[in-house]
Design a protein around this motif. Structure first.
Motif, PDB file in Angstrom:
ATOM      1  N   ARG A  79       0.857  -1.196   0.000  1.00  0.00           N
ATOM      2  CA  ARG A  79       0.000   0.000   0.000  1.00  0.00           C
ATOM      3  C   ARG A  79       0.884   1.233   0.000  1.00  0.00           C
ATOM      4  N   PHE A  80       0.847   1.903  -1.120  1.00  0.00           N
ATOM      5  CA  PHE A  80       1.703   3.078  -1.299  1.00  0.00           C
ATOM      6  C   PHE A  80       3.154   2.748  -0.965  1.00  0.00           C
ATOM      7  N   GLY A  81       3.585   1.595  -1.452  1.00  0.00           N
ATOM      8  CA  GLY A  81       4.988   1.199  -1.311  1.00  0.00           C
ATOM      9  C   GLY A  81       5.365   0.702   0.063  1.00  0.00           C
ATOM     10  N   ASN A  82       4.381   0.392   0.879  1.00  0.00           N
ATOM     11  CA  ASN A  82       4.670  -0.015   2.252  1.00  0.00           C
ATOM     12  C   ASN A  82       3.650  -1.067   2.685  1.00  0.00           C
ATOM     13  N   MET A  83       3.843  -1.599   3.881  1.00  0.00           N
ATOM     14  CA  MET A  83       2.865  -2.564   4.371  1.00  0.00           C
ATOM     15  C   MET A  83       1.540  -1.861   4.674  1.00  0.00           C
ATOM     16  N   ALA A  84       0.471  -2.637   4.712  1.00  0.00           N
ATOM     17  CA  ALA A  84      -0.850  -2.084   4.995  1.00  0.00           C
ATOM     18  C   ALA A  84      -0.992  -1.785   6.488  1.00  0.00           C
ATOM     19  N   ALA A  85      -1.825  -0.800   6.787  1.00  0.00           N
ATOM     20  CA  ALA A  85      -1.998  -0.341   8.166  1.00  0.00           C
ATOM     21  C   ALA A  85      -2.403  -1.449   9.145  1.00  0.00           C
ATOM     22  N   PRO A  86      -3.295  -2.333   8.790  1.00  0.00           N
ATOM     23  CA  PRO A  86      -3.659  -3.359   9.780  1.00  0.00           C
ATOM     24  C   PRO A  86      -2.460  -4.210  10.230  1.00  0.00           C
ATOM     25  N   MET A  87      -1.554  -4.497   9.304  1.00  0.00           N
ATOM     26  CA  MET A  87      -0.359  -5.252   9.694  1.00  0.00           C
ATOM     27  C   MET A  87       0.540  -4.388  10.578  1.00  0.00           C
ATOM     28  N   LYS A 106      14.647 -16.093  15.833  1.00  0.00           N
ATOM     29  CA  LYS A 106      13.831 -16.888  14.906  1.00  0.00           C
ATOM     30  C   LYS A 106      13.957 -16.320  13.487  1.00  0.00           C
ATOM     31  N   PRO A 107      13.921 -17.170  12.474  1.00  0.00           N
ATOM     32  CA  PRO A 107      14.027 -16.674  11.103  1.00  0.00           C
ATOM     33  C   PRO A 107      12.678 -16.196  10.568  1.00  0.00           C
ATOM     34  N   ALA A 108      12.765 -15.237   9.679  1.00  0.00           N
ATOM     35  CA  ALA A 108      11.555 -14.675   9.074  1.00  0.00           C
ATOM     36  C   ALA A 108      11.756 -14.509   7.580  1.00  0.00           C
ATOM     37  N   CYS A 109      10.666 -14.604   6.846  1.00  0.00           N
ATOM     38  CA  CYS A 109      10.671 -14.217   5.438  1.00  0.00           C
ATOM     39  C   CYS A 109       9.424 -13.386   5.172  1.00  0.00           C
ATOM     40  N   LEU A 110       9.422 -12.744   4.032  1.00  0.00           N
ATOM     41  CA  LEU A 110       8.388 -11.750   3.748  1.00  0.00           C
ATOM     42  C   LEU A 110       7.745 -12.005   2.404  1.00  0.00           C
ATOM     43  N   PHE A 111       6.485 -11.593   2.285  1.00  0.00           N
ATOM     44  CA  PHE A 111       5.815 -11.706   0.986  1.00  0.00           C
ATOM     45  C   PHE A 111       4.793 -10.594   0.825  1.00  0.00           C
ATOM     46  N   THR A 112       4.597 -10.218  -0.424  1.00  0.00           N
ATOM     47  CA  THR A 112       3.668  -9.123  -0.703  1.00  0.00           C
ATOM     48  C   THR A 112       3.009  -9.306  -2.056  1.00  0.00           C
ATOM     49  N   SER A 127      10.945  -2.779   3.953  1.00  0.00           N
ATOM     50  CA  SER A 127      10.502  -2.030   5.137  1.00  0.00           C
ATOM     51  C   SER A 127       9.814  -2.947   6.148  1.00  0.00           C
ATOM     52  N   MET A 128       9.283  -4.038   5.680  1.00  0.00           N
ATOM     53  CA  MET A 128       8.684  -4.992   6.624  1.00  0.00           C
ATOM     54  C   MET A 128       9.748  -5.684   7.476  1.00  0.00           C
ATOM     55  N   MET A 129      10.981  -5.639   7.004  1.00  0.00           N
ATOM     56  CA  MET A 129      12.065  -6.212   7.806  1.00  0.00           C
ATOM     57  C   MET A 129      12.301  -5.409   9.087  1.00  0.00           C
ATOM     58  N   LEU A 130      12.065  -4.133   9.006  1.00  0.00           N
ATOM     59  CA  LEU A 130      12.536  -3.247  10.075  1.00  0.00           C
ATOM     60  C   LEU A 130      11.987  -3.606  11.457  1.00  0.00           C
ATOM     61  N   PRO A 131      10.666  -3.714  11.612  1.00  0.00           N
ATOM     62  CA  PRO A 131      10.196  -4.064  12.952  1.00  0.00           C
ATOM     63  C   PRO A 131      10.683  -5.438  13.401  1.00  0.00           C
ATOM     64  N   LEU A 132      10.838  -6.325  12.451  1.00  0.00           N
ATOM     65  CA  LEU A 132      11.274  -7.677  12.830  1.00  0.00           C
ATOM     66  C   LEU A 132      12.733  -7.690  13.267  1.00  0.00           C
ATOM     67  N   LEU A 133      13.521  -6.791  12.717  1.00  0.00           N
ATOM     68  CA  LEU A 133      14.908  -6.653  13.179  1.00  0.00           C
ATOM     69  C   LEU A 133      14.943  -6.200  14.640  1.00  0.00           C
ATOM     70  N   HIS A 134      14.012  -5.342  15.003  1.00  0.00           N
ATOM     71  CA  HIS A 134      13.946  -4.904  16.407  1.00  0.00           C
ATOM     72  C   HIS A 134      13.616  -6.068  17.331  1.00  0.00           C
ATOM     73  N   HIS A 135      12.909  -7.016  16.790  1.00  0.00           N
ATOM     74  CA  HIS A 135      12.562  -8.204  17.582  1.00  0.00           C
ATOM     75  C   HIS A 135      13.703  -9.220  17.592  1.00  0.00           C
ATOM     76  N   GLY A 136      14.781  -8.928  16.854  1.00  0.00           N
ATOM     77  CA  GLY A 136      15.918  -9.853  16.847  1.00  0.00           C
ATOM     78  C   GLY A 136      15.758 -11.022  15.902  1.00  0.00           C
ATOM     79  N   MET A 137      14.861 -10.869  14.926  1.00  0.00           N
ATOM     80  CA  MET A 137      14.676 -11.971  13.970  1.00  0.00           C
ATOM     81  C   MET A 137      15.810 -11.976  12.950  1.00  0.00           C
ATOM     82  N   VAL A 138      16.025 -13.116  12.332  1.00  0.00           N
ATOM     83  CA  VAL A 138      17.028 -13.233  11.264  1.00  0.00           C
ATOM     84  C   VAL A 138      16.282 -13.525   9.963  1.00  0.00           C
TER      85      VAL A 138
END
Ligand code: FMN
Length: 197
Positions: A79-87, A106-112, A127-138
């Motif tokens: 949504r406008f180049g970023n994740m949607a507000a509900p997420m 814990k490992p994470a991957c992303l999809f859009t 940009s979806m990586m950013l909050p997950l990096l704060h959580h220490g995800m790989v």
């Protein structure tokens, strides 16, 4: 005078304080005028409350799901180049998980999915990586040994799986998109199992 919109959301006032300083800086420029605006909260005050169980599809996520998982695949429409507000709203509610390190290591991957091919899939995924990096995800992306990355004429990126849904959002997944999404799921699962020991 040219107006410059300073648009912000602030809960406790820090961003508001920044906005005021930015507005002050704008006012130091001859001919410029700051128009300061904010946005409403997304909350039960202004939004309808969903039923506990969705009308269709999988159930809503709970903290127990985050605790139980050994990896996470996180998806959102672009949504406008970023994740949607509900997420984003959901992620913003994960303070307790963050404090308790629920996702750490814990490992994470992303999809859009996006309507257009160059409509911001990569910026959404990154940009979806950013909050997950704060959580220490790989992170786990797709390597070019997945030959579909070179062959796809739609979605599928090294940053995560993706789909180009077209202007009406109805285009079905191409074979390459589906194959790459499966490959990502596999890769995440393998890495998650490996890390979980
Ligand atoms: C508010 C809003 C913003 C959107 N922004 C973009 C965008 O930046 N780029 C794009 O290509 N598509 C954009 N779209 C289209 C959606 O990303 C696209 O329809 C997506 O496939 C929806 O995924 P879904 O079917 O899982 O909801 C936007 C749609 C909405 C409603």
């Amino acid at each position: 005078m040219r107006e410059i919109l300073v648009l912000y959301y602030s809960h406790r006032g820090s961003v508001r304080a920044l906005a005021e300083q930015i507005a002050a800086g704008i006012h130091q420029v001859p001919g410029a005028l700051a128009r300061v605006r904010t946005v409403p909260k997304v909350s039960t005050v202004c939004e309808a409350v969903e039923d506990d169980i969705p009308a269709d599809g999988p159930p809503y996520v709970e903290m127990a799901d985050l605790e139980a998982c050994v990896g996470l695949a996180l998806g959102s429409p672009t949504r406008f180049g970023n994740m949607a507000a509900p997420m984003k709203y959901f992620l913003d509610g994960l303070t307790a998980a963050w404090v308790n390190g629920v996702l750490e290591g814990k490992p994470a991957c992303l999809f859009t999915s996006s309507a257009s091919q160059h409509g911001g899939q990569e910026s959404t995924l990154l940009s979806m990586m950013l909050p997950l990096l704060h959580h220490g995800m790989v992170f786990c992306g797709l390597p070019y040994s997945e030959t579909g990355l070179m062959q796809t004429r739609g979605g599928g990126t090294p940053y995560g799986a993706s789909h180009v849904s077209g202007h009406d959002g109805r285009t079905v997944l191409s074979e390459a998109e589906a194959r790459l999404a499966q490959a990502l799921g596999r890769r995440l699962a393998r890495i998650a199992l490996h890390l979980a020991g």
